[in-house]
Scaffold this active site. Structure first.
Site, PDB file in Angstrom:
ATOM      1  N   GLY A  84       0.835  -1.201   0.000  1.00  0.00           N
ATOM      2  CA  GLY A  84       0.000   0.000   0.000  1.00  0.00           C
ATOM      3  C   GLY A  84       0.864   1.243   0.000  1.00  0.00           C
ATOM      4  O   GLY A  84       2.003   1.210   0.486  1.00  0.00           O
ATOM      5  N   GLN A 126       2.888  10.112   1.070  1.00  0.00           N
ATOM      6  CA  GLN A 126       4.194   9.449   1.177  1.00  0.00           C
ATOM      7  C   GLN A 126       5.110   9.776   0.003  1.00  0.00           C
ATOM      8  O   GLN A 126       6.320   9.577   0.093  1.00  0.00           O
ATOM      9  CB  GLN A 126       4.026   7.921   1.275  1.00  0.00           C
ATOM     10  CG  GLN A 126       3.355   7.473   2.555  1.00  0.00           C
ATOM     11  CD  GLN A 126       3.240   5.968   2.603  1.00  0.00           C
ATOM     12  OE1 GLN A 126       2.284   5.398   2.092  1.00  0.00           O
ATOM     13  NE2 GLN A 126       4.229   5.307   3.187  1.00  0.00           N
ATOM     14  N   CYS A 178       5.718   0.049   7.196  1.00  0.00           N
ATOM     15  CA  CYS A 178       5.368   1.222   6.403  1.00  0.00           C
ATOM     16  C   CYS A 178       6.571   1.616   5.563  1.00  0.00           C
ATOM     17  O   CYS A 178       7.690   1.633   6.074  1.00  0.00           O
ATOM     18  CB  CYS A 178       4.969   2.369   7.338  1.00  0.00           C
ATOM     19  SG  CYS A 178       4.482   3.860   6.458  1.00  0.00           S
ATOM     20  N   LEU A 179       6.335   1.915   4.284  1.00  0.00           N
ATOM     21  CA  LEU A 179       7.451   2.283   3.405  1.00  0.00           C
ATOM     22  C   LEU A 179       8.113   3.588   3.852  1.00  0.00           C
ATOM     23  O   LEU A 179       9.255   3.841   3.493  1.00  0.00           O
ATOM     24  CB  LEU A 179       6.966   2.397   1.949  1.00  0.00           C
ATOM     25  CG  LEU A 179       6.492   1.080   1.316  1.00  0.00           C
ATOM     26  CD1 LEU A 179       5.945   1.327  -0.084  1.00  0.00           C
ATOM     27  CD2 LEU A 179       7.616   0.051   1.286  1.00  0.00           C
ATOM     28  N   HIS A 212      -4.692   1.493   7.370  1.00  0.00           N
ATOM     29  CA  HIS A 212      -3.348   2.070   7.510  1.00  0.00           C
ATOM     30  C   HIS A 212      -3.151   3.210   6.498  1.00  0.00           C
ATOM     31  O   HIS A 212      -2.649   4.284   6.844  1.00  0.00           O
ATOM     32  CB  HIS A 212      -2.319   0.943   7.306  1.00  0.00           C
ATOM     33  CG  HIS A 212      -0.888   1.367   7.269  1.00  0.00           C
ATOM     34  ND1 HIS A 212       0.061   0.887   8.144  1.00  0.00           N
ATOM     35  CD2 HIS A 212      -0.205   2.211   6.431  1.00  0.00           C
ATOM     36  CE1 HIS A 212       1.236   1.429   7.869  1.00  0.00           C
ATOM     37  NE2 HIS A 212       1.106   2.232   6.829  1.00  0.00           N
ATOM     38  N   GLU A 213      -3.594   2.968   5.244  1.00  0.00           N
ATOM     39  CA  GLU A 213      -3.386   3.973   4.192  1.00  0.00           C
ATOM     40  C   GLU A 213      -4.306   5.178   4.382  1.00  0.00           C
ATOM     41  O   GLU A 213      -3.899   6.317   4.140  1.00  0.00           O
ATOM     42  CB  GLU A 213      -3.586   3.355   2.801  1.00  0.00           C
ATOM     43  CG  GLU A 213      -2.637   2.193   2.470  1.00  0.00           C
ATOM     44  CD  GLU A 213      -1.170   2.498   2.692  1.00  0.00           C
ATOM     45  OE1 GLU A 213      -0.771   3.676   2.568  1.00  0.00           O
ATOM     46  OE2 GLU A 213      -0.420   1.551   3.009  1.00  0.00           O
ATOM     47  N   HIS A 231      -2.820   7.531   6.723  1.00  0.00           N
ATOM     48  CA  HIS A 231      -1.823   8.410   6.100  1.00  0.00           C
ATOM     49  C   HIS A 231      -2.470   9.691   5.577  1.00  0.00           C
ATOM     50  O   HIS A 231      -1.878  10.766   5.659  1.00  0.00           O
ATOM     51  CB  HIS A 231      -1.139   7.704   4.921  1.00  0.00           C
ATOM     52  CG  HIS A 231       0.045   6.865   5.299  1.00  0.00           C
ATOM     53  ND1 HIS A 231       1.172   7.385   5.901  1.00  0.00           N
ATOM     54  CD2 HIS A 231       0.290   5.551   5.127  1.00  0.00           C
ATOM     55  CE1 HIS A 231       2.057   6.410   6.084  1.00  0.00           C
ATOM     56  NE2 HIS A 231       1.547   5.282   5.632  1.00  0.00           N
TER      57      HIS A 231
END
Ligand code: NI
Length: 176
Positions: free
Chosen positions: A49, A54, A98-99, A140-141, A144
């Site tokens: 994701g 991000q 997380c990226l 989660h996304e 963000h």
């Protein structure tokens, strides 16, 4: 049309990762390019994701593909202006990463199922109920898009420890 491009992923801490993103109002070619780039960036990372903040774009757009089986076809999803319309009372715990917080993982408890409504790239409204890793990922996304990271669910000491590691990582990257 520009060719697809891998974009730089912001690393925590960054003020753009703590900002509430703006609704998308123009469903134009630029948005399509952004979505394509984000999918390419996510698959390249690799991740399941990625949210627009991000990559430094403060718009309410996320991409995800939680298909795990190697032989299963990919399912790239683009969710624009996503809104949670229902949450299950049952909760589930998954290990999240997380990226924007590389190589840090934690068990996070969230509602096990969630119903989300969003716009597709043409602006058409879609609704789907997600479960399992898809439910965790979409929550989660969406976090963000509201300037929230998975480490915000952790106890302050653990969160501070991870933030210190990320600051160190960013210093090392800046020197490289
Ligand atoms: Ni993330």
């Amino acid at each position: 049309m520009e060719p697809m491009a891998i974009r730089d992923i912001l690393i925590h801490p960054d003020p753009r990762l703590k900002t509430v993103a703006n609704p998308v109002t123009d469903f134009d070619d630029r948005l399509r390019v952004l979505a394509d780039d984000m999918l390419e960036t996510m698959y390249d990372a690799p991740g399941i994701g990625l949210a627009a903040p991000q990559v430094g774009v403060l718009k309410r757009l996320l991409v995800m593909d939680c298909v795990k089986e190697e032989d299963a076809p990919p399912r790239p999803m683009v969710l624009i202006n996503p809104a949670v319309t229902w949450l299950s009372e049952d909760c589930a715990t998954h290990e999240e990463g997380c990226l924007s917080i590389p190589e840090q993982f934690a068990e996070i408890e969230r509602p096990a199922e969630v119903e989300v409504t969003w716009n597709d790239l043409e602006g058409k409204q879609e609704t789907e109920r997600f479960e399992g890793i898809w439910a965790t990922c979409v929550q989660h996304e969406i976090d963000h898009l509201n300037g929230k990271l998975f480490i915000d669910y952790l106890k302050p000491l653990r969160r501070q420890m991870i933030t210190r590691k990320m600051k160190k990582l960013k210093r090392e990257q800046a020197r490289a």
